[in-house]
Structure formats: C-alpha cells, structure tokens
Design an enzyme around this catalytic site. Structure first.
Site, mmCIF file in Angstrom:
data_model
loop_
_atom_site.group_PDB
_atom_site.id
_atom_site.type_symbol
_atom_site.label_atom_id
_atom_site.label_comp_id
_atom_site.label_asym_id
_atom_site.label_seq_id
_atom_site.Cartn_x
_atom_site.Cartn_y
_atom_site.Cartn_z
ATOM 1 N N TYR A 125 5.815 3.996 36.494
ATOM 2 C CA TYR A 125 7.258 3.763 36.473
ATOM 3 C C TYR A 125 7.689 2.909 37.674
ATOM 4 O O TYR A 125 8.418 1.926 37.529
ATOM 5 C CB TYR A 125 7.971 5.108 36.479
ATOM 6 C CG TYR A 125 9.468 5.032 36.320
ATOM 7 C CD1 TYR A 125 10.048 4.868 35.066
ATOM 8 C CD2 TYR A 125 10.302 5.145 37.423
ATOM 9 C CE1 TYR A 125 11.432 4.807 34.923
ATOM 10 C CE2 TYR A 125 11.683 5.088 37.283
ATOM 11 C CZ TYR A 125 12.245 4.928 36.036
ATOM 12 O OH TYR A 125 13.607 4.864 35.901
ATOM 13 N N LYS B 299 9.318 -0.886 37.588
ATOM 14 C CA LYS B 299 10.670 -1.217 38.052
ATOM 15 C C LYS B 299 10.634 -2.247 39.187
ATOM 16 O O LYS B 299 11.535 -3.079 39.294
ATOM 17 C CB LYS B 299 11.414 0.049 38.470
ATOM 18 C CG LYS B 299 11.698 1.013 37.306
ATOM 19 C CD LYS B 299 12.559 0.398 36.202
ATOM 20 C CE LYS B 299 13.023 1.441 35.201
ATOM 21 N NZ LYS B 299 13.842 0.884 34.116
#
Ligand SMILES: NC(=O)c1ccc[n+]([C@@H]2O[C@H](COP(=O)([O-])OP(=O)(O)OC[C@H]3O[C@@H](n4cnc5c(N)ncnc54)[C@H](OP(=O)(O)O)[C@@H]3O)[C@@H](O)[C@H]2O)c1
Length: 235
Positions: free
Chosen positions: A159, A163
């Site tokens: 994750y 990002k």
C-alpha cells in the site's frame, strides 16, 4: 458554477470515500458518473443517493484494472457528454498492515499496484482527451500519507509503495499537463472510518471534503501538490 453542470467521474464510487465524494459533488450540482466494478453496486449507490442531491448521478461499470473497461467508459462519456471536467482516481485496495517489506509476497504487491497505481494511470490516460475539452479540468489522485517518503516507516509495504508511486505520478502528470490547464493533485483524506480505514477514524464526509476541495479548485489553484484538508503535506 456556470449554467452547464460539470461532469465528474469517481472511481470506486459504490462505498466509502468514493461514494461520499460522489454525493458531495452531486450536492454541488455536478453530473457525477458514479462508477463501480459491479454495475449493480453502482446502481444501488445511485438509487440511494439520488433523492438527496440536486445533481445527476449516473451509474457506470468500471474496473480500473481492465483496460477495455476503461476505454469503453471513455467512449461512452465522449458520446454522452463530449468532455470530462473532473476525474477522481479513488479506487484502491489492500491496506496491508500485517505485511512487511522484508517478507511480503511480490505477487500481492504487483496486484496492489495494478489497482492503486496503474488503475489511476490508465484511467487518467484514457480520459485525457476528454479532460482537454473541459474549460476547468481537474484530476484528483486519492492518496495517503502512507505514501509520504518524508514520514515513511516500515510496514504496509504494498500500500505504502503504491501511494508513493501515485504521488510521483501526480507530479509527472501535473507538470506535463500544466500547458493544458489541467490541475492534478494528490489528496490524503486522513484516517477515515470506512471498510478500509476501520473503526475509529474520522467520519467519511470529512475525508471526502478533502477530495472535493481538490476537485473544485479555482483556475488559480495549485497543481502538482499533496494536500489534506486543503493544507500541503510533505511528500
Ligand atoms: N479510509 C482511510 O482511512 C484512508 C486513508 C488514506 C487514504 N485512503 C484512500 O481513500 C480511497 C478510498 O478509500 P476507502 O477508505 O473509501 O476504501 P474502501 O471503503 O475499501 O473502498 C474502496 C473502493 O475502491 C473500489 N475498488 C477497489 N478495486 C477496484 C477496481 N479494480 N476498480 C474499481 N474500483 C475498485 C472498491 O470497490 P468494491 O466495492 O468493488 O471492492 C470500493 O468502492 C483509497 O484510495 C484509499 O487508499 C483511505
């Protein structure tokens, strides 16, 4: 807002921050293409939200990992509206709090990037010709402070990397599209109580408000920035 309603597309609009962003944009009078990977999810969200808002909500099928899906929706938007004013790249997966960079299965990382990075990237590419036809084009990449290199620590490897990469994409697109007057920004909504955020976070309307801020910037607004609640965040 002029007499013609802005046309906005929200990915992952069936639940969480995407659904609330669609509700708030339609509350401002936008025509919102509320997209979801399963058409019945988009239809259900539209049926629930439509009575609450002055704008028009249009249910759409869109899996951002499916290139043909993305192209098909771009063709539909071109035929029905001839342009796109706002693209909100909201869809994301896998807040992988139990994983470590040292050991995570790279297939899981690849799968995460396919949605969180390449999904936003291919959607932006596909809708660029339609954004160029807008008089006030905006792209919002819904990111996370988990992607901030300035404060990055271990954990949530897929994750966090996805990002950070989305933030880099934001800078690249913002610079390349400056001449087209397309404002491209990354937004962290904050810790928000959704399926992904879990209990204890801030209410979903607060997270969506950060996204709507970037989606409705004036022409003099920033591009290539990273914001929460309209305030700059460290990259
Ligand atoms: N909640 C937080 O605390 C928080 C904090 C920082 C950043 N964010 C970011 O905010 C955004 C929204 O998060 P959320 O909390 O609302 O998450 P969520 O409740 O888990 O919702 C995620 C949405 O993305 C959709 N989605 C996933 N894969 C997709 C795909 N391949 N194509 C299209 N849609 C897809 C999901 O659709 P399905 O229903 O089909 O799965 C769902 O609508 C994400 O970008 C997330 O990273 C959230």
């Amino acid at each position: 807002m002029g007499t013609v309603a802005p046309v906005s597309l929200v990915t992952g609009g069936n639940r969480g921050i995407g659904r609330e962003t669609a509700r708030q944009l339609a509350g401002l009078g936008h025509t919102v293409l509320l997209s979801a990977r399963r058409p019945e999810d988009a239809e259900r969200a539209v049926a629930e939200l439509a009575p609450e808002v002055p704008g028009t909500l249009v249910p759409c099928r869109l899996d951002v990992t499916d290139a043909e899906d993305v192209r098909a929706l771009a063709r539909r938007v071109e035929e029905e509206f001839g342009r796109l004013d706002v693209l909100v790249n909201n869809a994301a997966v896998n807040y992988d709090t139990t994983r470590r960079a040292a050991t995570v299965d790279l297939d899981e990382v690849r799968h995460t990037l396919e949605t969180n990075l390449f999904g936003a990237w291919r959607t932006a590419q596909a809708f660029l010709p339609l954004l160029r036809r807008s008089s006030r084009p905006r792209v919002v990449n819904v990111s996370s402070e988990s992607g901030s290199l300035a404060s990055m620590s271990g954990g949530t490897p897929a994750y966090g990397v996805s990002k950070a990469a989305l933030n880099a994409l934001t800078r690249k697109l913002a610079d390349e599209l400056r001449a087209d007057r397309i404002l491209v920004n990354a937004v962290c909504p904050g810790w928000i109580a959704t399926d992904m955020g879990g209990p204890g976070g801030d209410p979903v309307d607060e997270g969506a408000a950060s996204v709507v801020w970037a989606a409705t910037l004036p022409d003099s607004g920033p591009t290539g920035g990273f914001f929460r609640h309209g305030e700059p965040l460290a990259w």
